[in-house]
Design a protein around this motif. Structure first.
Motif, short mmCIF file in Angstrom:
data_model
loop_
_atom_site.label_atom_id
_atom_site.label_comp_id
_atom_site.label_asym_id
_atom_site.label_seq_id
_atom_site.Cartn_x
_atom_site.Cartn_y
_atom_site.Cartn_z
N LEU A 132 0.83 -1.21 0.00
CA LEU A 132 0.00 0.00 0.00
C LEU A 132 0.87 1.26 0.00
O LEU A 132 0.50 2.28 -0.59
N LYS A 133 2.03 1.19 0.67
CA LYS A 133 2.92 2.35 0.73
C LYS A 133 3.66 2.57 -0.59
O LYS A 133 4.06 3.68 -0.91
N PHE A 134 3.84 1.49 -1.37
CA PHE A 134 4.61 1.55 -2.62
C PHE A 134 4.10 2.66 -3.55
O PHE A 134 4.89 3.37 -4.17
N GLY A 135 2.80 2.80 -3.66
CA GLY A 135 2.24 3.83 -4.54
C GLY A 135 1.48 4.90 -3.80
O GLY A 135 1.09 5.92 -4.37
N GLY A 136 1.27 4.68 -2.47
CA GLY A 136 0.44 5.63 -1.72
C GLY A 136 1.20 6.53 -0.77
O GLY A 136 0.68 7.54 -0.31
N SER A 162 4.53 9.00 0.66
CA SER A 162 5.26 10.17 0.15
C SER A 162 6.63 10.26 0.80
O SER A 162 6.82 9.77 1.91
N LEU A 163 7.56 10.89 0.11
CA LEU A 163 8.87 11.19 0.68
C LEU A 163 8.86 12.69 0.97
O LEU A 163 8.98 13.49 0.05
N GLY A 164 8.61 13.05 2.23
CA GLY A 164 8.36 14.46 2.55
C GLY A 164 7.02 14.84 1.96
O GLY A 164 6.01 14.19 2.23
N ILE A 165 7.02 15.88 1.11
CA ILE A 165 5.74 16.28 0.47
C ILE A 165 5.59 15.66 -0.92
O ILE A 165 4.55 15.80 -1.56
N ILE A 166 6.66 14.97 -1.38
CA ILE A 166 6.62 14.44 -2.76
C ILE A 166 6.12 12.99 -2.75
O ILE A 166 6.73 12.12 -2.14
N PRO A 167 4.99 12.73 -3.43
CA PRO A 167 4.47 11.35 -3.50
C PRO A 167 5.47 10.42 -4.20
O PRO A 167 6.14 10.83 -5.15
N LEU A 168 5.53 9.17 -3.75
CA LEU A 168 6.46 8.21 -4.35
C LEU A 168 6.24 8.02 -5.87
O LEU A 168 7.22 7.91 -6.61
N GLY A 183 1.18 -0.20 -13.57
CA GLY A 183 0.09 -1.02 -13.03
C GLY A 183 0.26 -1.30 -11.55
O GLY A 183 -0.71 -1.27 -10.78
N LEU A 184 1.50 -1.56 -11.13
CA LEU A 184 1.79 -1.85 -9.72
C LEU A 184 1.54 -0.61 -8.85
O LEU A 184 0.98 -0.69 -7.77
N VAL A 185 1.97 0.55 -9.37
CA VAL A 185 1.77 1.81 -8.63
C VAL A 185 0.27 2.11 -8.50
O VAL A 185 -0.20 2.47 -7.42
N LEU A 186 -0.47 1.92 -9.60
CA LEU A 186 -1.91 2.21 -9.59
C LEU A 186 -2.66 1.23 -8.68
O LEU A 186 -3.57 1.63 -7.94
N THR A 187 -2.27 -0.04 -8.70
CA THR A 187 -2.88 -1.04 -7.83
C THR A 187 -2.67 -0.66 -6.37
O THR A 187 -3.59 -0.73 -5.54
N SER A 188 -1.45 -0.23 -6.05
CA SER A 188 -1.12 0.18 -4.68
C SER A 188 -1.93 1.42 -4.27
O SER A 188 -2.49 1.48 -3.18
#
Length: 282
Positions: free
Chosen positions: A146-150, A152-158, A219-224
């Protein structure tokens, strides 16, 4: 200088678009919204960077949306079985590479049009996903997934960080490598490229594998991000990617294009979508 001249139309349109949207909705120009647009654009951009290479050699890849769904499905299934996250992601990316390999092998060794081959692969993979999942949704339970695509690193989303990495790699491949020069040569004149000693089959195969891997990553990012895998994920993704690439000045006939142009194309689409949402227009 030449780049500015070539992309003056896109830059002018983007500037007008951002100005109009900012006036129409003050919320549009907030830092939060800009980060949000970057997050929304990231999925399309990851696919579009690879699609730029595919179009430069005069090809097309309609299977990317189905590859997204297949990679998400494989990773989600493995994750539910308690398999470590790194293995799930690797399996998803490997499935994307395998699909790209099938596309590339057929296109490199036959005279079949890329449109037909990749459309057939798209239909087969989408059918497989619907059959295997029983057209049902797979819920994710792994926190790491869930963290893989959801996250953030600081304010920047992964996803934005993944997008930047893919942009940098694609730019280096196209602008600074022998492989990149071979792509332009094949797209410009494949017969001349062949006589110059360029291995067209190898270049074609590698480009479609890259396209498969990028689609799988998207696809992996969107699934996450969705916290679940849905069989319809990635529907129409190939059209968004092709639109961004062509809008960025890449020729569908091959031989001309750039990642920087694709970035402009993807952000034009992203800002239009975001602006219309802000203005609550259907």
């Amino acid at each position: 200088g030449i780049w500015l001249i070539n992309h003056a139309g896109q830059l002018a349109f983007l500037l007008i678009l951002v100005t109009v949207m900012s006036v129409a909705s003050p919320q549009f120009r907030t830092a939060n919204n800009i980060i949000n647009v970057c997050r929304q654009v990231s999925i399309n951009m990851i696919i579009a960077c690879a699609m730029t290479m595919v179009l430069i050699i005069g090809g097309i890849d309609l299977s990317v949306g189905s590859i997204m769904a297949m990679a998400g499905m494989i990773a989600a299934f493995l994750s539910l079985k308690g398999i470590p996250f790194a293995v799930c992601i690797t399996a998803g990316l490997a499935a994307g590479a395998a699909a790209g390999f099938v596309n590339g092998m057929i296109l490199a060794n036959t005279k079949l049009p890329p449109f037909i081959v990749t459309y057939a692969v798209q239909s087969i993979l989408r059918g497989m996903v619907y059959v295997i999942t029983g057209a049902g949704t797979i819920r994710l339970t792994s926190d790491t997934f869930l963290k893989f695509g959801g996250a953030s690193l600081g304010i920047i989303p992964l996803p934005v960080i993944y997008m930047v990495i893919i942009i940098v790699i694609s730019t280096l491949i196209l602008g600074r490598s022998k492989f990149g020069r071979h792509m332009f040569a094949i797209g410009g004149n494949s017969k001349a490229a062949q006589y110059a000693g360029i291995n067209i089959k190898k270049v074609t195969l590698l480009i479609y594998i890259i396209s498969g891997i990028c689609a799988a990553l998207a696809g992996l990012v969107l699934t996450s991000r969705n916290s679940s895998m849905q069989p319809a994920v990635g529907n129409g993704a190939e059209m968004d990617a092709i639109a961004a690439v062509v809008l960025g000045g890449t020729s569908m006939a091959g031989g001309r294009g750039s990642v920087s142009g694709t970035i402009l194309g993807a952000f034009i689409i992203g800002f239009i979508n975001n602006g219309l949402n802000m203005l609550q227009m259907d």
